[in-house]
Write a protein that holds these residues in place. Structure first.
Motif, PDB file in Angstrom:
ATOM      1  N   VAL A  49       0.977  -1.106  -0.061  1.00 39.44           N
ATOM      2  CA  VAL A  49      -0.012   0.065   0.012  1.00 39.44           C
ATOM      3  C   VAL A  49       0.836   1.220  -0.041  1.00 39.44           C
ATOM      4  N   LEU A  50       1.936   1.240   0.846  1.00 40.76           N
ATOM      5  CA  LEU A  50       2.706   2.267   0.986  1.00 40.76           C
ATOM      6  C   LEU A  50       3.480   2.590  -0.480  1.00 40.76           C
ATOM      7  N   PHE A  51       4.000   1.547  -1.053  1.00 43.13           N
ATOM      8  CA  PHE A  51       4.710   1.815  -2.416  1.00 43.13           C
ATOM      9  C   PHE A  51       3.757   2.205  -3.544  1.00 43.13           C
ATOM     10  N   ARG A  52       2.573   1.745  -3.554  1.00 41.64           N
ATOM     11  CA  ARG A  52       1.626   2.314  -4.550  1.00 41.64           C
ATOM     12  C   ARG A  52       1.152   3.736  -4.335  1.00 41.64           C
ATOM     13  N   ALA A  53       1.154   4.088  -3.037  1.00 45.87           N
ATOM     14  CA  ALA A  53       0.786   5.546  -2.502  1.00 45.87           C
ATOM     15  C   ALA A  53       1.869   6.523  -3.140  1.00 45.87           C
ATOM     16  N   LEU A  54       3.201   6.006  -2.876  1.00 43.88           N
ATOM     17  CA  LEU A  54       4.084   6.919  -3.317  1.00 43.88           C
ATOM     18  C   LEU A  54       4.404   6.957  -4.770  1.00 43.88           C
ATOM     19  N   GLU A  55       4.132   5.940  -5.402  1.00 42.87           N
ATOM     20  CA  GLU A  55       4.146   5.861  -6.778  1.00 42.87           C
ATOM     21  C   GLU A  55       3.150   6.836  -7.481  1.00 42.87           C
ATOM     22  N   ARG A  56       1.763   6.779  -7.029  1.00 47.28           N
ATOM     23  CA  ARG A  56       0.822   7.559  -7.382  1.00 47.28           C
ATOM     24  C   ARG A  56       1.124   9.264  -7.199  1.00 47.28           C
ATOM     25  N   MET A  57       1.682   9.493  -5.976  1.00 47.66           N
ATOM     26  CA  MET A  57       1.880  10.887  -5.658  1.00 47.66           C
ATOM     27  C   MET A  57       3.061  11.422  -6.209  1.00 47.66           C
ATOM     28  N   PHE A  58       4.285  10.825  -6.377  1.00 47.09           N
ATOM     29  CA  PHE A  58       5.498  11.359  -6.644  1.00 47.09           C
ATOM     30  C   PHE A  58       6.034  10.613  -7.836  1.00 47.09           C
ATOM     31  N   GLY A  59       5.831   9.608  -8.194  1.00 50.29           N
ATOM     32  CA  GLY A  59       6.189   8.647  -9.411  1.00 50.29           C
ATOM     33  C   GLY A  59       7.362   7.948  -8.630  1.00 50.29           C
ATOM     34  N   VAL A  60       8.266   7.432  -9.527  1.00 47.79           N
ATOM     35  CA  VAL A  60       9.274   6.733  -9.091  1.00 47.79           C
ATOM     36  C   VAL A  60      10.661   7.598  -8.891  1.00 47.79           C
ATOM     37  N   VAL A  61      10.874   8.606  -9.941  1.00 50.62           N
ATOM     38  CA  VAL A  61      12.309   9.152  -9.862  1.00 50.62           C
ATOM     39  C   VAL A  61      12.375   9.957  -8.549  1.00 50.62           C
ATOM     40  N   VAL A  62      11.278  10.822  -8.175  1.00 49.93           N
ATOM     41  CA  VAL A  62      11.223  11.831  -7.043  1.00 49.93           C
ATOM     42  C   VAL A  62      11.827  11.157  -5.688  1.00 49.93           C
ATOM     43  N   PRO A  63      11.225   9.951  -5.435  1.00 54.23           N
ATOM     44  CA  PRO A  63      11.595   9.407  -4.169  1.00 54.23           C
ATOM     45  C   PRO A  63      12.888   8.739  -4.076  1.00 54.23           C
ATOM     46  N   LEU A  64      13.346   8.394  -5.394  1.00 54.42           N
ATOM     47  CA  LEU A  64      14.811   8.030  -5.457  1.00 54.42           C
ATOM     48  C   LEU A  64      15.703   9.248  -5.162  1.00 54.42           C
ATOM     49  N   ILE A  65      15.556  10.246  -5.720  1.00 58.59           N
ATOM     50  CA  ILE A  65      16.270  11.478  -5.737  1.00 58.59           C
ATOM     51  C   ILE A  65      16.430  11.851  -4.070  1.00 58.59           C
ATOM     52  N   VAL A  66      15.210  11.688  -3.482  1.00 56.58           N
ATOM     53  CA  VAL A  66      15.280  12.208  -1.973  1.00 56.58           C
ATOM     54  C   VAL A  66      16.089  11.312  -1.194  1.00 56.58           C
ATOM     55  N   VAL A  67      15.975   9.889  -1.266  1.00 61.37           N
ATOM     56  CA  VAL A  67      16.713   9.128  -0.716  1.00 61.37           C
ATOM     57  C   VAL A  67      17.811   9.096  -1.228  1.00 61.37           C
ATOM     58  N   GLY A  68      18.546   9.396  -2.187  1.00 61.23           N
ATOM     59  CA  GLY A  68      19.687   9.487  -2.691  1.00 61.23           C
ATOM     60  C   GLY A  68      20.562  10.673  -2.080  1.00 61.23           C
ATOM     61  N   LEU A  69      19.726  11.768  -1.921  1.00 61.49           N
ATOM     62  CA  LEU A  69      20.276  13.119  -1.361  1.00 61.49           C
ATOM     63  C   LEU A  69      20.405  13.000   0.010  1.00 61.49           C
ATOM     64  N   ALA A  70      19.731  12.186   0.685  1.00 62.22           N
ATOM     65  CA  ALA A  70      19.551  11.955   2.035  1.00 62.22           C
ATOM     66  C   ALA A  70      20.819  11.094   2.342  1.00 62.22           C
ATOM     67  N   LEU A  71      20.869  10.038   1.844  1.00 64.00           N
ATOM     68  CA  LEU A  71      21.895   9.278   1.666  1.00 64.00           C
ATOM     69  C   LEU A  71      23.570   9.859   1.635  1.00 64.00           C
ATOM     70  N   PHE A  72      23.458  10.623   0.449  1.00 66.21           N
ATOM     71  CA  PHE A  72      24.610  11.412   0.287  1.00 66.21           C
ATOM     72  C   PHE A  72      25.023  12.371   1.507  1.00 66.21           C
ATOM     73  N   VAL A  73      24.109  13.222   1.953  1.00 66.27           N
ATOM     74  CA  VAL A  73      24.260  14.167   3.090  1.00 66.27           C
ATOM     75  C   VAL A  73      24.783  13.172   4.508  1.00 66.27           C
ATOM     76  N   GLY A  74      24.234  12.127   4.663  1.00 63.90           N
ATOM     77  CA  GLY A  74      24.556  11.390   6.005  1.00 63.90           C
ATOM     78  C   GLY A  74      25.825  10.843   5.654  1.00 63.90           C
ATOM     79  N   ILE A  75      26.175  10.150   4.711  1.00 58.64           N
ATOM     80  CA  ILE A  75      27.659   9.735   4.305  1.00 58.64           C
ATOM     81  C   ILE A  75      28.564  10.837   4.263  1.00 58.64           C
ATOM     82  N   TYR A  76      28.327  12.000   3.611  1.00 64.46           N
ATOM     83  CA  TYR A  76      29.249  13.127   3.617  1.00 64.46           C
ATOM     84  C   TYR A  76      29.695  13.304   4.963  1.00 64.46           C
TER      85      TYR A  76
END
Length: 375
Positions: A49-76
Motif C-alpha cells: 500500500v505504501l509503495f503504491r501511494a508513493l508511486e501515485r503521488m510522486f512517481g518513481v524518480v522523486v523518491p529515489l532522488i530524495v533518498v539518494g540526497l539523504a544518503l549522500f548528506v549522511g555519508i558525507y
C-alpha cells in the motif's frame, strides 16, 4: 614544509565528496533492490500500500532522488566527522584563549591546512604569552627602577636639605662649623650629581645606543689610563701598573665608551684597594679575544654577592658604597657597554684580591693610521 597535494584539505574534501556520491548510489541501489524484493516476494500488504501511494503521488524518480540526497548528506557528514570535530576543537580552544587562558593549546595534529591552522594558533598564543610576560617584566623593572631611584636620590637630598636648613636657621657656633655643614652639603650634592648622570647614561644605553667603532690599540689605551690615574692613585696612597704580553692588541671599539668601562673599574679599584697596595691592569690574548683584567688587593667580595654585582643599584656594602659616593650603576653601565661590543665582563674575587675581567673580540691590525688617543 609544503603540504603534499594529496594531503591538502581541498583534495580530501573532493575525495570525500566523490566517495559520498559513490556510496550513496550503491546504498540507494541496494535499498531499491531490497524494496523490490520485499514488494515482489514477501507480499507484505502494508508495504505494498505504501509503495503504491508513493508511486501515485510522486512517481518513481522523486523518491529515489530524495533518498539518494539523504544518503549522500549522511555519508558525507559521516566521512568528514574528524574534520568537523577538529574545527570544533579549534573553535573551543580559541574561545578559551579569548577568555584569557593563554595556556590553552590546540591538540589537532593532522598534516593538512587544519593542522597548520592549529599549529599557527598555538604559536601565536605562545608569542602573545611571551609578549605579555615581557611587558609585565618591563613594567615591574620600571617600577623597581623608580623605587630604587627615589630611595637613592632621597638619601643625599635629605642630608642636603638638613644641613642647609641648619645654615638657614643660623644654628652653628662659628665659621668652622658653618664650613663643615656646607662641605657636607656639597659632598652630598656631588654624589647626587654622579647618581643622576649615571642614571641618565644607563637609561640611554638600555634604550638603544649606536657605537662609533674604529680599530683601537687597547694596550695604548691602557697605558694612557695608567698615566691619567697615577696622580689620583698616589693621593690615595696607591700605585698603578700595567702588564701586557704584546705592544699592540687591536679591537674594533668605540674609544669613548670603552674608556668609560675602565674608568668605572679603576675608580672601584681605587675606592676599595688598601693604602700601600697596587692596582694592576693586565692584558693578554686568548684565542680570538683580548682579555683585560683590573686587579685590586682589597677585601674579597662575598660569594653570595658576586652574581649580582652587575645589577643596577646593587651594592656589596651599603654603608661603604654610600660613604664613597657610588651610584650603584657604574658596573651595570660597564656591563652594557662591554656587551654592546660583543664582549663579556666578570668578577673573580678571592683572598688575593678582586679581578674584573673584560674580554672583547680582537680585530686585524689596521693597514694605516694609529688609533685615536684618549681626550
Amino acid at each position: 614544509m609544503k603540504t603534499p597535494w594529496y594531503s591538502s584539505l581541498r583534495w580530501k574534501m573532493l575525495f570525500t565528496f566523490v566517495l559520498s556520491i559513490i556510496l550513496a548510489l550503491i546504498t540507494a541501489y541496494l535499498m531499491l533492490g531490497l524494496a523490490l524484493f520485499m514488494y515482489s516476494y514477501l507480499q507484505i500488504d502494508l508495504l505494498n500500500v505504501l509503495f503504491r501511494a508513493l508511486e501515485r503521488m510522486f512517481g518513481v524518480v522523486v523518491p529515489l532522488i530524495v533518498v539518494g540526497l539523504a544518503l549522500f548528506v549522511g555519508i558525507y557528514f559521516l566521512l568528514n566527522r574528524k574534520l568537523i570535530k577538529s574545527m570544533e576543537q579549534i573553535t573551543a580552544t580559541v574561545q578559551r584563549m579569548a577568555d584569557g587562558n593563554l595556556d590553552a593549546r590546540c591538540t589537532v595534529s593532522t598534516d593538512d591546512e587544519i593542522g597548520k591552522l592549529a599549529d599557527n594558533i598555538n604559536r601565536m598564543a605562545e608569542q602573545i604569552k611571551l609578549s605579555l610576560e615581557e611587558e609585565r617584566l618591563a613594567e615591574r623593572t620600571k617600577n623597581e627602577l623608580v623605587t630604587s631611584v627615589s630611595h637613592d636620590l632621597r638619601t643625599p637630598l635629605t642630608s642636603i636639605m638638613g644641613y642647609l636648613g641648619l645654615v638657614e636657621q643660623d644654628r652653628y657656633r662659628d665659621e668652622v662649623e658653618l664650613r663643615h655643614y656646607t662641605n657636607i652639603a656639597y659632598e652630598k650634592a656631588q654624589r647626587l650629581n654622579v647618581m643622576i648622570n649615571d642614571l641618565f647614561e644607563y637609561t640611554r644605553m638600555n634604550g638603544g645606543m649606536t657605537l662609533h667603532t674604529k680599530p683601537l690599540n687597547i694596550v695604548e689605551m691602557a697605558g694612557q689610563l695608567c698615566v691619567h690615574y697615577r696622580y689620583p692613585m698616589e693621593q690615595e696612597g696607591l700605585a698603578i701598573s700595567m702588564h701586557s704580553d704584546e705592544d699592540q692588541y687591536w679591537v674594533e671599539a668605540d674609544p669613548d665608551k670603552l674608556v668609560r668601562v675602565f674608568d668605572n673599574l679603576l675608580t672601584n679599584a681605587m675606592r676599595y684597594a688598601p693604602r700601600g697596595s697596587a692596582v694592576g691592569i693586565f692584558l693578554r690574548k686568548r684565542g680570538t679575544r683580548i682579555m683585560i683584567s683590573v686587579h685590586n688587593s682589597g677585601e674579597p667580595i662575598p660569594a653570595h654577592d658576586l652574581p649580582h654585582i652587575f645589577d643596577r643599584f646593587y651594592r656589596v656594602e651599603k654603608s661603604r658604597s654610600e660613604h664613597s659616593g657610588g651610584s650603584g650603576l657604574g658596573l651595570a653601565i660597564s656591563k652594557t657597554i662591554v656587551e654592546l661590543h660583543g664582549g663579556t665582563i666578570e668578577a673573580i674575587s678571592n683572598q688575593e684580591g678582586t679581578y674584573f675581567v673584560v674580554e672583547i673580540p680582537s680585530c686585524s691590525v689596521p693597514l694605516e693610521g694609529p688609533s685615536d688617543r684618549m681626550t
